[in-house]
Motif scaffolding. Structure first.
Motif, PDB file in Angstrom:
ATOM      1  N   LEU A  28       0.823  -1.443  -0.233  1.00  0.00           N
ATOM      2  CA  LEU A  28       0.097   0.105   0.383  1.00  0.00           C
ATOM      3  C   LEU A  28       0.957   1.638   0.416  1.00  0.00           C
ATOM      4  O   LEU A  28       2.390   1.362   0.501  1.00  0.00           O
ATOM      5  CB  LEU A  28      -0.591   0.316   1.334  1.00  0.00           C
ATOM      6  CG  LEU A  28      -1.973  -0.980   1.426  1.00  0.00           C
ATOM      7  CD1 LEU A  28      -2.477  -0.925   2.930  1.00  0.00           C
ATOM      8  CD2 LEU A  28      -3.008  -1.232   0.293  1.00  0.00           C
ATOM      9  N   THR A  29       0.372   2.491  -0.505  1.00  0.00           N
ATOM     10  CA  THR A  29       1.221   3.495  -0.716  1.00  0.00           C
ATOM     11  C   THR A  29       0.683   4.386   1.353  1.00  0.00           C
ATOM     12  O   THR A  29       0.533   3.713   1.132  1.00  0.00           O
ATOM     13  CB  THR A  29       0.742   4.791  -1.689  1.00  0.00           C
ATOM     14  OG1 THR A  29      -0.679   4.784  -1.326  1.00  0.00           O
ATOM     15  CG2 THR A  29       0.501   3.910  -3.400  1.00  0.00           C
TER      16      THR A  29
ATOM     17  N   ARG B 218      -0.708   7.170   2.303  1.00  0.00           N
ATOM     18  CA  ARG B 218      -2.118   7.120   2.080  1.00  0.00           C
ATOM     19  C   ARG B 218      -3.204   6.398   1.994  1.00  0.00           C
ATOM     20  O   ARG B 218      -4.216   6.026   2.718  1.00  0.00           O
ATOM     21  CB  ARG B 218      -2.457   8.787   1.280  1.00  0.00           C
ATOM     22  CG  ARG B 218      -1.992   9.659   1.534  1.00  0.00           C
ATOM     23  CD  ARG B 218      -2.189  11.160   1.745  1.00  0.00           C
ATOM     24  NE  ARG B 218      -1.904  11.679   1.822  1.00  0.00           N
ATOM     25  CZ  ARG B 218      -1.309  13.126   1.565  1.00  0.00           C
ATOM     26  NH1 ARG B 218      -1.664  13.413   0.433  1.00  0.00           N
ATOM     27  NH2 ARG B 218      -0.799  14.183   2.030  1.00  0.00           N
ATOM     28  N   GLU B 219      -2.677   5.048   1.329  1.00  0.00           N
ATOM     29  CA  GLU B 219      -3.617   4.153   1.714  1.00  0.00           C
ATOM     30  C   GLU B 219      -3.665   3.077   2.757  1.00  0.00           C
ATOM     31  O   GLU B 219      -4.699   2.884   2.924  1.00  0.00           O
ATOM     32  CB  GLU B 219      -3.749   3.031   0.292  1.00  0.00           C
ATOM     33  CG  GLU B 219      -3.857   3.268  -1.133  1.00  0.00           C
ATOM     34  CD  GLU B 219      -3.077   3.099  -1.947  1.00  0.00           C
ATOM     35  OE1 GLU B 219      -2.996   3.122  -3.594  1.00  0.00           O
ATOM     36  OE2 GLU B 219      -2.346   1.855  -1.870  1.00  0.00           O
TER      37      GLU B 219
ATOM     38  N   LEU C 219      -6.877   2.933   5.439  1.00  0.00           N
ATOM     39  CA  LEU C 219      -7.334   2.052   6.027  1.00  0.00           C
ATOM     40  C   LEU C 219      -6.873   1.912   7.359  1.00  0.00           C
ATOM     41  O   LEU C 219      -7.517   0.774   8.344  1.00  0.00           O
ATOM     42  CB  LEU C 219      -6.520  -0.015   5.503  1.00  0.00           C
ATOM     43  CG  LEU C 219      -6.733  -1.088   5.946  1.00  0.00           C
ATOM     44  CD1 LEU C 219      -7.913  -1.402   5.716  1.00  0.00           C
ATOM     45  CD2 LEU C 219      -5.728  -1.651   4.983  1.00  0.00           C
TER      46      LEU C 219
ATOM     47  N   THR D 212     -10.027  12.505  -4.373  1.00  0.00           N
ATOM     48  CA  THR D 212      -8.561  11.614  -3.777  1.00  0.00           C
ATOM     49  C   THR D 212      -9.226  10.506  -3.058  1.00  0.00           C
ATOM     50  O   THR D 212      -9.106   9.152  -2.659  1.00  0.00           O
ATOM     51  CB  THR D 212      -8.006  12.475  -3.368  1.00  0.00           C
ATOM     52  OG1 THR D 212      -8.687  13.451  -2.083  1.00  0.00           O
ATOM     53  CG2 THR D 212      -6.972  13.023  -3.671  1.00  0.00           C
TER      54      THR D 212
ATOM     55  N   TYR E 166      -8.595   6.418  -3.340  1.00  0.00           N
ATOM     56  CA  TYR E 166      -7.831   5.568  -2.199  1.00  0.00           C
ATOM     57  C   TYR E 166      -8.762   4.572  -1.585  1.00  0.00           C
ATOM     58  O   TYR E 166      -8.047   3.614  -2.060  1.00  0.00           O
ATOM     59  CB  TYR E 166      -6.874   6.700  -0.813  1.00  0.00           C
ATOM     60  CG  TYR E 166      -6.970   7.332  -0.931  1.00  0.00           C
ATOM     61  CD1 TYR E 166      -5.118   6.639  -1.876  1.00  0.00           C
ATOM     62  CD2 TYR E 166      -6.365   8.355  -0.307  1.00  0.00           C
ATOM     63  CE1 TYR E 166      -4.243   8.188  -2.173  1.00  0.00           C
ATOM     64  CE2 TYR E 166      -6.118   9.890  -1.062  1.00  0.00           C
ATOM     65  CZ  TYR E 166      -4.859   9.193  -1.501  1.00  0.00           C
ATOM     66  OH  TYR E 166      -3.544  10.180  -1.286  1.00  0.00           O
TER      67      TYR E 166
ATOM     68  N   GLN F  66      -8.538   2.490  -4.592  1.00  0.00           N
ATOM     69  CA  GLN F  66      -6.622   1.677  -4.543  1.00  0.00           C
ATOM     70  C   GLN F  66      -6.951   0.075  -3.494  1.00  0.00           C
ATOM     71  O   GLN F  66      -6.939  -1.238  -3.362  1.00  0.00           O
ATOM     72  CB  GLN F  66      -6.069   1.944  -4.232  1.00  0.00           C
ATOM     73  CG  GLN F  66      -5.875   2.768  -5.684  1.00  0.00           C
ATOM     74  CD  GLN F  66      -5.332   2.622  -6.255  1.00  0.00           C
ATOM     75  OE1 GLN F  66      -6.245   2.249  -7.689  1.00  0.00           O
ATOM     76  NE2 GLN F  66      -3.802   1.729  -7.484  1.00  0.00           N
ATOM     77  N   LEU F  67      -7.875   0.932  -2.288  1.00  0.00           N
ATOM     78  CA  LEU F  67      -7.717  -0.247  -1.210  1.00  0.00           C
ATOM     79  C   LEU F  67      -8.439  -1.477  -1.729  1.00  0.00           C
ATOM     80  O   LEU F  67      -8.559  -3.098  -1.417  1.00  0.00           O
ATOM     81  CB  LEU F  67      -8.263  -0.099   0.270  1.00  0.00           C
ATOM     82  CG  LEU F  67      -8.167   0.828   0.428  1.00  0.00           C
ATOM     83  CD1 LEU F  67      -8.105   1.969   2.067  1.00  0.00           C
ATOM     84  CD2 LEU F  67      -6.844   0.320   1.283  1.00  0.00           C
TER      85      LEU F  67
ATOM     86  N   LYS G 161      -6.524  -3.865  -4.136  1.00  0.00           N
ATOM     87  CA  LYS G 161      -5.748  -4.712  -3.955  1.00  0.00           C
ATOM     88  C   LYS G 161      -6.077  -5.561  -2.485  1.00  0.00           C
ATOM     89  O   LYS G 161      -5.126  -6.621  -2.997  1.00  0.00           O
ATOM     90  CB  LYS G 161      -4.977  -3.429  -3.435  1.00  0.00           C
ATOM     91  CG  LYS G 161      -3.912  -3.063  -3.792  1.00  0.00           C
ATOM     92  CD  LYS G 161      -2.647  -1.907  -3.706  1.00  0.00           C
ATOM     93  CE  LYS G 161      -2.291  -0.372  -4.450  1.00  0.00           C
ATOM     94  NZ  LYS G 161      -1.350   0.241  -4.023  1.00  0.00           N
TER      95      LYS G 161
END
Ligand code: CA
Length: 223
Positions: free
Chosen positions: A150-151, A153-154, A158, A189, A193, A196-197, A200
């Motif tokens: 994860l980045t 911010r991700e 979380l 944004t 995120y 993306q969570l 992933k």
């Protein structure tokens, strides 16, 4: 995690802001009690790092005000070396911990993480939720035993959702936690995120409550 730093020494404050941002904290710094009170009235912070000797008063006054209105936000006092009375005054007024000046950044980080963890009622160092595990110190996430990349911010998003299980957090509440006032916040944004969570980890990892906000998926849905 979003921090409020109240410290009037520009050199110390600058070094702490730089060091903490480097560790992916969002941080807002003020030099007076007046500004700190204004910031606390309008923004949700995860923790406060509070100096005592400030131009318009003693940091302990702010701490007493917070505890008097039963705000349970973790507070870490910055204290001059060897001043035992200072340390006791801070703890008596409801500080969660104190750190001696000169401040060693690794010690500050460790104590901050410990007080935030205690405040969230999660004493175990790794958080488990269904088949999801998050280690806030190592900043690692595993899903069904496999590491998830994860980045920053991700990861922060979380962690924020996991620290409020069963609660729906509004987009503005999430933005407050992820960004400090020096950051530009894009219009979509948080959605990015969240997307993306889900991509992933699992589509069920974040629940969207349309028009209300986001919540971590139920543990039973994440097994
Ligand atoms: Ca000072």
């Amino acid at each position: 995690m979003r921090l409020l730093l109240v410290e009037d020494d520009d050199a110390l404050a600058g070094a702490l802001v730089e060091g903490l941002r480097g560790e992916n904290f969002a941080i807002d710094r003020f030099a007076t009690l007046r500004e700190a009170r204004a910031a606390l009235s309008g923004t949700v912070f995860d923790a406060v790092v509070l100096d005592r000797g400030l131009p318009d008063g003693d940091g302990v006054e702010l701490l007493r005000d917070l505890r008097a209105r039963s705000a349970d936000i973790p507070v870490l006092m910055l204290t001059a070396r060897d001043a035992l009375d200072d340390r006791l005054a801070g703890l008596d007024a409801g500080a969660d911990d104190y750190i001696l000046k000169p401040v060693a950044l690794p010690e500050l980080l460790a104590r901050l993480r410990a007080v935030v963890r205690r405040a969230r009622g999660r004493p175990q160092p790794v958080w488990h939720h269904g088949a999801l595990a998050l280690d806030p110190v190592a900043r690692q996430v595993t899903w069904r035993g496999a590491a998830v990349d994860l980045t920053a911010r991700e990861f922060n998003l979380l962690q924020l959702l996991l620290s409020h299980p069963g609660q729906v957090l509004s987009r503005s509440r999430i933005e407050e936690s992820l960004y400090d006032w020096s950051s530009e916040v894009g219009s979509n944004t948080v959605e990015v995120y969240v997307h993306q969570l889900r991509r992933k980890i699992d589509p069920a990892v974040v629940r969207t409550l349309r028009g209300v906000g986001y919540a971590i998926g139920a543990a039973e849905a994440l097994s």
